[in-house]
Design a protein around this motif. Structure first.
Motif, PDB file in Angstrom:
ATOM      1  N   GLU A   1      36.123  31.683   9.865  1.00 40.72           N
ATOM      2  CA  GLU A   1      35.846  30.485   9.066  1.00 40.72           C
ATOM      3  C   GLU A   1      36.738  30.490   7.839  1.00 40.72           C
ATOM      4  OE1 GLU A   1      32.056  28.184   7.026  1.00 40.72           O
ATOM      5  OE2 GLU A   1      32.173  30.356   6.904  1.00 40.72           O
ATOM      6  N   ASP A   2      37.398  29.400   7.593  1.00 44.78           N
ATOM      7  CA  ASP A   2      38.235  29.257   6.410  1.00 44.78           C
ATOM      8  C   ASP A   2      37.344  28.948   5.215  1.00 44.78           C
ATOM      9  OD1 ASP A   2      40.102  28.785   4.497  1.00 44.78           O
ATOM     10  OD2 ASP A   2      41.039  27.051   5.476  1.00 44.78           O
ATOM     11  N   VAL A   3      37.375  29.816   4.198  1.00 44.44           N
ATOM     12  CA  VAL A   3      36.526  29.618   3.022  1.00 44.44           C
ATOM     13  C   VAL A   3      36.818  28.292   2.346  1.00 44.44           C
ATOM     14  CG1 VAL A   3      35.923  30.540   0.751  1.00 44.44           C
ATOM     15  CG2 VAL A   3      36.309  32.092   2.664  1.00 44.44           C
ATOM     16  N   ASN A   4      38.060  27.879   2.385  1.00 43.21           N
ATOM     17  CA  ASN A   4      38.451  26.630   1.734  1.00 43.21           C
ATOM     18  C   ASN A   4      38.262  25.407   2.629  1.00 43.21           C
ATOM     19  OD1 ASN A   4      39.315  27.969  -0.636  1.00 43.21           O
ATOM     20  ND2 ASN A   4      41.213  28.544   0.409  1.00 43.21           N
ATOM     21  N   ALA A   5      37.782  25.648   3.853  1.00 45.38           N
ATOM     22  CA  ALA A   5      37.598  24.519   4.762  1.00 45.38           C
ATOM     23  C   ALA A   5      36.509  23.597   4.237  1.00 45.38           C
ATOM     24  CB  ALA A   5      37.235  25.024   6.155  1.00 45.38           C
ATOM     25  N   GLN A   6      36.645  22.325   4.539  1.00 50.69           N
ATOM     26  CA  GLN A   6      35.697  21.338   4.079  1.00 50.69           C
ATOM     27  C   GLN A   6      35.241  20.485   5.248  1.00 50.69           C
ATOM     28  OE1 GLN A   6      38.006  19.219   1.236  1.00 50.69           O
ATOM     29  NE2 GLN A   6      37.676  20.699  -0.390  1.00 50.69           N
ATOM     30  N   THR A   7      34.018  19.977   5.107  1.00 49.28           N
ATOM     31  CA  THR A   7      33.538  19.054   6.120  1.00 49.28           C
ATOM     32  C   THR A   7      34.242  17.716   5.947  1.00 49.28           C
ATOM     33  OG1 THR A   7      31.770  18.220   4.711  1.00 49.28           O
ATOM     34  CG2 THR A   7      31.278  20.163   6.065  1.00 49.28           C
ATOM     35  N   LYS A   8      34.037  16.845   6.899  1.00 47.27           N
ATOM     36  CA  LYS A   8      34.675  15.540   6.837  1.00 47.27           C
ATOM     37  C   LYS A   8      34.286  14.792   5.574  1.00 47.27           C
ATOM     38  CE  LYS A   8      35.206  11.250   9.449  1.00 47.27           C
ATOM     39  NZ  LYS A   8      34.797  10.500  10.659  1.00 47.27           N
ATOM     40  N   THR A   9      32.996  14.914   5.174  1.00 48.51           N
ATOM     41  CA  THR A   9      32.538  14.236   3.967  1.00 48.51           C
ATOM     42  C   THR A   9      33.208  14.829   2.745  1.00 48.51           C
ATOM     43  OG1 THR A   9      30.413  13.836   5.030  1.00 48.51           O
ATOM     44  CG2 THR A   9      30.505  13.594   2.634  1.00 48.51           C
ATOM     45  N   ASP A  10      33.288  16.165   2.681  1.00 48.81           N
ATOM     46  CA  ASP A  10      33.884  16.827   1.523  1.00 48.81           C
ATOM     47  C   ASP A  10      35.339  16.440   1.329  1.00 48.81           C
ATOM     48  OD1 ASP A  10      32.080  19.930   1.827  1.00 48.81           O
ATOM     49  OD2 ASP A  10      31.703  18.187   0.603  1.00 48.81           O
ATOM     50  N   GLU A  11      36.061  16.308   2.410  1.00 44.17           N
ATOM     51  CA  GLU A  11      37.498  16.114   2.338  1.00 44.17           C
ATOM     52  C   GLU A  11      37.870  14.875   1.535  1.00 44.17           C
ATOM     53  OE1 GLU A  11      41.288  15.923   5.423  1.00 44.17           O
ATOM     54  OE2 GLU A  11      39.241  16.155   6.164  1.00 44.17           O
ATOM     55  N   THR A  12      37.058  13.846   1.621  1.00 42.48           N
ATOM     56  CA  THR A  12      37.388  12.610   0.924  1.00 42.48           C
ATOM     57  C   THR A  12      36.509  12.357  -0.286  1.00 42.48           C
ATOM     58  OG1 THR A  12      35.917  11.413   2.435  1.00 42.48           O
ATOM     59  CG2 THR A  12      38.259  11.522   3.008  1.00 42.48           C
ATOM     60  N   ARG A  13      35.337  12.986  -0.350  1.00 44.23           N
ATOM     61  CA  ARG A  13      34.376  12.653  -1.405  1.00 44.23           C
ATOM     62  C   ARG A  13      33.987  13.820  -2.299  1.00 44.23           C
ATOM     63  NH1 ARG A  13      35.890   7.702  -0.650  1.00 44.23           N
ATOM     64  NH2 ARG A  13      34.604   6.392   0.691  1.00 44.23           N
ATOM     65  N   GLN A  14      34.516  14.996  -2.100  1.00 42.52           N
ATOM     66  CA  GLN A  14      34.128  16.144  -2.919  1.00 42.52           C
ATOM     67  C   GLN A  14      34.539  15.915  -4.367  1.00 42.52           C
ATOM     68  OE1 GLN A  14      35.802  19.927  -1.813  1.00 42.52           O
ATOM     69  NE2 GLN A  14      33.988  21.038  -2.508  1.00 42.52           N
ATOM     70  N   LEU A  15      33.601  16.207  -5.286  1.00 40.70           N
ATOM     71  CA  LEU A  15      33.824  15.936  -6.703  1.00 40.70           C
ATOM     72  C   LEU A  15      34.374  17.128  -7.461  1.00 40.70           C
ATOM     73  CD1 LEU A  15      30.499  14.023  -7.502  1.00 40.70           C
ATOM     74  CD2 LEU A  15      32.721  13.036  -6.921  1.00 40.70           C
ATOM     75  N   LEU A  16      34.029  18.343  -7.039  1.00 42.80           N
ATOM     76  CA  LEU A  16      34.348  19.537  -7.820  1.00 42.80           C
ATOM     77  C   LEU A  16      35.488  20.336  -7.213  1.00 42.80           C
ATOM     78  CD1 LEU A  16      30.727  20.816  -8.556  1.00 42.80           C
ATOM     79  CD2 LEU A  16      32.182  19.431 -10.047  1.00 42.80           C
ATOM     80  N   GLU A  17      36.117  21.103  -8.076  1.00 44.45           N
ATOM     81  CA  GLU A  17      37.116  22.072  -7.662  1.00 44.45           C
ATOM     82  C   GLU A  17      36.885  23.345  -8.457  1.00 44.45           C
ATOM     83  OE1 GLU A  17      40.861  20.358  -8.592  1.00 44.45           O
ATOM     84  OE2 GLU A  17      40.615  20.512 -10.768  1.00 44.45           O
TER      85      GLU A  17
ATOM     86  N   LYS B   1      37.155  17.305 -10.472  1.00 45.12           N
ATOM     87  CA  LYS B   1      38.564  17.196 -10.094  1.00 45.12           C
ATOM     88  C   LYS B   1      39.311  16.318 -11.088  1.00 45.12           C
ATOM     89  CE  LYS B   1      38.247  17.946  -5.091  1.00 45.12           C
ATOM     90  NZ  LYS B   1      38.475  17.335  -3.746  1.00 45.12           N
ATOM     91  N   ARG B   2      40.532  16.715 -11.394  1.00 48.36           N
ATOM     92  CA  ARG B   2      41.302  16.043 -12.431  1.00 48.36           C
ATOM     93  C   ARG B   2      41.709  14.616 -12.043  1.00 48.36           C
ATOM     94  NH1 ARG B   2      39.045  18.735 -15.525  1.00 48.36           N
ATOM     95  NH2 ARG B   2      39.941  20.290 -16.919  1.00 48.36           N
ATOM     96  N   ASN B   3      41.692  14.291 -10.780  1.00 49.08           N
ATOM     97  CA  ASN B   3      42.071  12.930 -10.377  1.00 49.08           C
ATOM     98  C   ASN B   3      40.847  12.060 -10.081  1.00 49.08           C
ATOM     99  OD1 ASN B   3      41.331  14.287  -8.040  1.00 49.08           O
ATOM    100  ND2 ASN B   3      42.731  13.137  -6.744  1.00 49.08           N
ATOM    101  N   ILE B   4      39.662  12.522 -10.535  1.00 49.18           N
ATOM    102  CA  ILE B   4      38.432  11.759 -10.328  1.00 49.18           C
ATOM    103  C   ILE B   4      37.796  11.442 -11.675  1.00 49.18           C
ATOM    104  CG2 ILE B   4      36.038  11.922  -9.510  1.00 49.18           C
ATOM    105  CD1 ILE B   4      36.979  13.319  -7.067  1.00 49.18           C
ATOM    106  N   SER B   5      37.358  10.221 -11.826  1.00 46.79           N
ATOM    107  CA  SER B   5      36.598   9.814 -13.006  1.00 46.79           C
ATOM    108  C   SER B   5      35.306   9.156 -12.535  1.00 46.79           C
ATOM    109  CB  SER B   5      37.397   8.843 -13.882  1.00 46.79           C
ATOM    110  OG  SER B   5      37.766   7.684 -13.144  1.00 46.79           O
ATOM    111  N   LEU B   6      34.272   9.216 -13.384  1.00 48.38           N
ATOM    112  CA  LEU B   6      32.956   8.680 -13.041  1.00 48.38           C
ATOM    113  C   LEU B   6      32.614   7.499 -13.932  1.00 48.38           C
ATOM    114  CD1 LEU B   6      30.940  12.007 -12.571  1.00 48.38           C
ATOM    115  CD2 LEU B   6      32.059  10.616 -10.822  1.00 48.38           C
TER     116      LEU B   6
END
Length: 561
Positions: free
Chosen positions: A164-180, A198-203
């Motif tokens: 399992e890749d520790v950095n792997a993400q689910t389909k939802t995470d790949e486009t909507r994950q907020l944190l890094e 994430k630096r390219n995300i604002s709320l």
């Protein structure tokens, strides 16, 4: 070209109609009820430059918008009043005297794995949602989303699965994950894992009505006969919108028509509330409630305007999350739908003036007292997109109905026709506030909207359903957004963190394990906000005391089977 404010509002309203189910009874009944709707919208830039010079806006052409969390509601409750109605251990023991059929039904009820009835009763305070206003539910939905991302990240690091890749993400995470993962900085413990937005995300937050409290104090027209605000101002047909939230009086303020409420456990001083003849601007307030209710039944939740000021200074992640997200996560902007009754130029100004005064200006003043935070106040704007179920839209419909009824009666009178007493009054009946609240937030595991949406009762702070008859029933009735469940997340994350990081590198882990209550856990985890930091506009802030605290079970899993 649509502005970011218009796009965020459109995104939020579309999400309400598309994602929140209409056949579950959580939405207000058309023509009979109204509600407040709030949503936190994430904006992700398509490039890698991150936030622009404007402080986090998403003006780029390739920006992407989506709703992270949302909620509806306008109710709040006193924890003590709700807890006093919940079943006790004695109530459960009385089942022994029930009929044989009742015993069999009780035996079939699902039971918790690791919590005894008495232990659950000691956790009742943490199972109740004190504040079910839309803005608070949306913010708590964001907190739940952040907890889920952090727990999943720590789990992957602490318990890696082969291949399992520790950095792997689910389909939802790949486009909507907020944190890094946050890069290590000076002062961090060796081997610690922390996160940041994430630096390219604002709320951004959209609200269908001006938040309760200071933001809701602005000039409105009294009736719907005027076609414009200018006509209303010219004819003097203007009044100040009444917020309903109760004023907190400090030691140097005039104390006329005041009522004492719960003592502040931190300072052991009595907090007093005042009913104003003329509403004071820029003051802290407790959420609205009847003035004649006993102090023990009165809510101690601060108004949404005041909470937005606090979130603009200390961040929206809250105390427990701050140990994993040390940098404050703040809103870049706040957008509110236009109140059609709003009038500019009066003594208090219009809706936008009130938002700037209550939110932007107060946050800016508080941040000047704490320059080390390096934060900027959010921009505020009024948008034309209307939410048909909002309180302001409901009030406007009522004014129009009253005006039409008066015109109809006057025409009948001029025609010489007798008008029956009370004729037509039912057509001008006011809509009532919806008693149900809904909350939704994005999840790592994709699921349908109906399962992702939770419905709670604002007056009790518990999930909608049958009245709980035993302590385990209460545990199952608790909202996923309550403090008890957030503490559950914190303890699970603490277990992962302990396996990743040696205890000597993070002594607060062992200190937190010795805590016996929720309040102690926050203190020993090192994530509480000191009282001294509540300065300037936040000076009279009412902090939760011992009355709101609850016991922390030693078990690390509260799952129910």
């Amino acid at each position: 070209m649509a502005t970011l404010a218009d796009r965020c509002a459109a995104c939020a309203i579309e999400h309400y109609h598309r994602e929140l189910p209409s056949n579950t009874g959580g939405k207000p009944q058309t023509g009979r009820e109204w509600t407040v709707y709030a949503a936190i919208v994430a904006c992700r830039r398509g490039d890698k430059e991150g936030r622009d010079a404007g402080g986090g806006g998403c003006s780029g052409r390739e920006s992407d918008l989506w709703v992270v969390a949302c909620g509806t509601g306008s109710k709040c409750t006193s924890v003590r009043s709700t807890v006093s109605t919940l079943p006790s251990v004695q109530t459960t023991q009385d089942e022994e005297h029930c009929s044989k059929g009742s015993k069999q039904r009780a035996h079939k009820r699902k039971r918790p794995v690791d919590l005894a009835d008495g232990t659950i009763c000691q956790c009742y305070n943490g199972l109740v949602l004190k504040d079910s206003h839309a803005e608070t539910l949306a913010r708590r939905g964001l907190v739940a989303c952040l907890w889920e991302e952090i727990e999943e990240s720590l789990r992957r690091i602490a318990t890696p699965v082969p291949n399992e890749d520790v950095n792997a993400q689910t389909k939802t995470d790949e486009t909507r994950q907020l944190l890094e993962v946050r890069p290590p900085s000076e002062g961090d413990a060796i081997g610690s894992t922390t996160f940041r937005l994430k630096r390219n995300i604002s709320l951004h937050m959209y609200v269908s009505d001006s938040p309760c409290g200071d933001s809701a104090i602005y000039d409105i027209r009294r009736n719907a006969t005027q076609q414009s605000a200018a006509e209303a101002s010219k004819e003097g047909d203007v009044e100040v919108n009444f917020t309903g939230a109760k004023l907190i009086l400090g030691g140097d303020q005039e104390r006329s028509s005041v009522s004492p409420i719960l003592p502040n456990a931190k300072s052991q001083s009595t907090i007093t509330l005042g009913r104003e003849d003329a509403q004071r601007l820029g003051a802290l307030r407790i959420k609205s409630s009847r003035s004649n209710i006993p102090p023990k039944l009165r809510t101690t939740s601060m108004s949404c305007s005041d909470k937005l000021v606090r979130w603009g200074v200390f961040g929206m992640q809250g105390s427990l999350l701050s140990s994993y997200i040390p940098e404050p996560i703040c809103l870049t902007s706040i957008y509110v739908s236009r109140d059609p009754r709003s009038v500019d130029g009066g003594s208090c100004g219009g809706q936008l003036v009130a938002l700037e005064r209550a939110l932007h200006t107060r946050i800016e003043s508080a941040l000047k007292l704490q320059p080390s935070l390096g934060l900027r106040p959010p921009t505020v704007a009024v948008v034309d997109q209307a939410f048909d179920c909002s309180k302001s839209a409901s009030e406007c419909r009522y004014l129009e109905a009253q005006t039409n009824e008066r015109v109809r009666k006057r025409q009948k009178s001029e025609d010489g026709n007798a008008v029956a007493c009370g004729d037509g009054r039912r057509s001008a009946k006011k809509e009532s506030a919806c008693g149900m609240s809904m909350n939704w937030h994005q999840e790592i595991a994709e699921s349908d909207a109906k399962k992702s949406t939770e419905i709670t009762i604002g007056a009790t702070g518990l999930k909608r359903g049958k009245k709980p008859k035993t302590p385990p029933d209460v545990l199952r009735s608790a909202s996923r957004l309550c403090r008890f469940n957030f503490l559950d997340r914190a303890q699970r994350c603490k277990s992962y963190k302990r396996s990743i990081q040696p205890e000597d590198c993070h002594p607060s882990i062992s200190q937190a394990e010795k805590a016996s209550s929720y309040g102690q856990f926050k203190q020993r985890w090192g994530c509480t906000t000191e009282k001294e930091r509540f300065q300037g506009p936040l000076n009279e802030w009412v902090r939760s005391g011992k009355d709101d605290d609850f016991m922390m079970p030693s078990a690390t899993s509260f799952k129910i089977v």
